[in-house]
Write a protein that holds these residues in place. Sequence first.
Motif, short mmCIF file in Angstrom:
data_model
loop_
_atom_site.label_atom_id
_atom_site.label_comp_id
_atom_site.label_asym_id
_atom_site.label_seq_id
_atom_site.Cartn_x
_atom_site.Cartn_y
_atom_site.Cartn_z
N THR A 241 16.10 84.08 84.01
CA THR A 241 15.82 83.66 85.38
C THR A 241 16.82 82.62 85.85
O THR A 241 17.14 82.53 87.04
CB THR A 241 14.40 83.05 85.43
OG1 THR A 241 13.47 84.00 84.91
CG2 THR A 241 14.00 82.65 86.84
N LYS A 242 17.33 81.87 84.90
CA LYS A 242 18.14 80.70 85.22
C LYS A 242 19.64 81.02 85.19
O LYS A 242 20.10 81.80 86.01
CB LYS A 242 17.71 79.56 84.32
CG LYS A 242 16.21 79.25 84.52
CD LYS A 242 15.63 78.29 83.56
CE LYS A 242 14.18 77.98 83.91
NZ LYS A 242 13.25 79.12 83.76
N HIS B 84 21.36 83.29 90.39
CA HIS B 84 21.24 83.39 91.85
C HIS B 84 19.79 83.33 92.33
O HIS B 84 19.50 83.69 93.47
CB HIS B 84 21.90 84.69 92.34
CG HIS B 84 23.38 84.70 92.13
ND1 HIS B 84 23.95 85.01 90.92
CD2 HIS B 84 24.41 84.42 92.97
CE1 HIS B 84 25.26 84.93 91.03
NE2 HIS B 84 25.56 84.57 92.25
N SER B 85 18.89 82.89 91.47
CA SER B 85 17.50 82.61 91.86
C SER B 85 16.79 83.80 92.48
O SER B 85 15.98 83.64 93.40
CB SER B 85 17.45 81.40 92.81
OG SER B 85 18.03 80.26 92.20
N ASP B 86 17.09 85.02 91.96
CA ASP B 86 16.44 86.19 92.54
C ASP B 86 15.86 87.13 91.49
O ASP B 86 15.55 88.29 91.80
CB ASP B 86 17.41 86.96 93.46
CG ASP B 86 18.73 87.30 92.79
OD1 ASP B 86 18.86 87.07 91.57
OD2 ASP B 86 19.64 87.79 93.50
N ALA C 236 12.16 72.79 93.82
CA ALA C 236 11.79 74.13 93.40
C ALA C 236 11.36 74.10 91.94
O ALA C 236 11.61 73.12 91.22
CB ALA C 236 12.94 75.11 93.59
N SER D 285 12.26 76.11 89.38
CA SER D 285 13.17 76.56 88.34
C SER D 285 14.51 75.84 88.45
O SER D 285 14.62 74.76 89.03
CB SER D 285 13.34 78.08 88.41
OG SER D 285 13.95 78.58 87.24
N GLY E 22 20.45 78.12 89.32
CA GLY E 22 21.07 78.90 90.38
C GLY E 22 22.32 78.23 90.91
O GLY E 22 22.64 77.10 90.56
N GLU F 144 22.71 77.07 93.74
CA GLU F 144 22.32 76.00 94.63
C GLU F 144 21.75 74.82 93.85
O GLU F 144 21.17 75.00 92.77
CB GLU F 144 21.27 76.49 95.64
CG GLU F 144 19.92 76.88 95.05
CD GLU F 144 19.93 78.19 94.29
OE1 GLU F 144 19.19 78.31 93.28
OE2 GLU F 144 20.70 79.09 94.71
N LEU G 80 19.07 71.98 93.01
CA LEU G 80 17.62 71.90 93.13
C LEU G 80 17.12 70.63 92.44
O LEU G 80 17.81 70.05 91.61
CB LEU G 80 16.97 73.11 92.47
CG LEU G 80 17.33 74.49 93.02
CD1 LEU G 80 16.81 75.58 92.10
CD2 LEU G 80 16.79 74.68 94.43
N ASN H 196 13.43 69.03 90.53
CA ASN H 196 12.11 69.34 90.00
C ASN H 196 11.40 68.04 89.65
O ASN H 196 11.98 67.16 89.02
CB ASN H 196 12.25 70.22 88.75
CG ASN H 196 10.91 70.70 88.20
OD1 ASN H 196 10.23 69.98 87.48
ND2 ASN H 196 10.54 71.93 88.53
N SER I 186 18.97 70.12 89.01
CA SER I 186 19.79 71.26 88.62
C SER I 186 20.99 71.24 89.56
O SER I 186 20.88 71.62 90.73
CB SER I 186 19.01 72.57 88.74
OG SER I 186 19.84 73.68 88.49
#
Length: 388
Positions: free
Chosen positions: A199-200, A205-207, A328, A330, A333, A335, A337, A339, A367
């Motif tokens: 996922t990471k 790309h966070s998709d 977010a 996770s 990505g 971008e 972020l 947490n 991140s």
Amino acid sequence: MKYRFATEAIHAAYNPDEHNRAIMPPVYQNSMFTMKEIGEQIPFRYARLANPTRKVLEDTAAVLENGAAGFAFASGMAGIDCVFRTFLRPGDTVIAVSDIYGGSYDLLVDVYAAWGVNVVFADLTDPANLDKALAEHENVKLVWLETPSNPLLRLVDIAALAAKAKAAGALVGIDNTFATPYLQQPLDMGCDIVFHSATKYLCGHSDVLMGIVVAKTPELAKPLHTMMVNTGAVAGPADCSLVLRGIKTLALRMERHCANALDIARRLEAHPAVEKVFYPGLPSHEHHDLARWQMAKGCGGVVTVYLKNDSREAANSVIKNMKLVRMASSLGGVESLVNHCYTQSHSGVPPEVKAELGIRVGLLRFSVGIEDIEDIWADISAALDTTL
């Protein structure tokens, strides 16, 4: 022929001639494949067993980690669960790093301890603590590592711990999500199984939601494959295609993530609103010397801080006042972020355990993405200023 990492990330495990000369691996959006007669032995029959798109991704992951076989799951937790379920039984002991991802903690405590597995958490930043844990507990079947850890980026000596665990007859698994195979290849250091939350950074790309497990040997791969097939939490072909696309730029992205994160970490150390910065690339980090050889290419894209004002209000002020960096769940990505680990990644961890691990209310995990460094810093620094 074995190529260097950046080349393998683009070309490993895929031959266009085998897929109508398509440059990119096609998405085989099929649940089944036809057979011409009873008992025909074909590589793909039913997508739970195997899928051509998934197979390219699994083989690519195995090449990048120098393993025998890879397995792609519908989520990161499904991948970790498959490892635990394959190699642990009631009465067995698993020793895990105490500074562990909250989801892994919840899985071990809420599922496996309740099932009868003896779950032991130990501070393995000192290898002597593994000796102690091995001596105190019987039937240790698995040692589970995570380095750099989430969220305080602590490191453990992979080679030293793997040697101790193997001498005691235990398997060694490791969560390599934060480092990626670009920065760290644990199978070469003695581990048996490596896990990634794809996922990471692998996707980047966070998709996509996905987990990937790579086994060092065919003997370990066989029971993992059997468990994956029997439990069925396999990744879909469309998601596999997206992660394959992400892996092609992994080397480039990780270089930028590492460069930006180191720069941001240095600037954060000088900001008056920050009490402490956690980043292995900084000389101030407790495991900086270990990072210099164990993660020689770079220390990843995650930077964690303690705010001087250790309150929910201060943390929330930083989060609310950033415009570019968004909050977010996770990471990894392109971008940037942020947490709030106390209420997000480690929300299920009891307060007393959080306190023991150092997960404060005023802790923020950044991140750091691949945007322009000055734009990232302008956003973070202005938000930090609101807590002064």
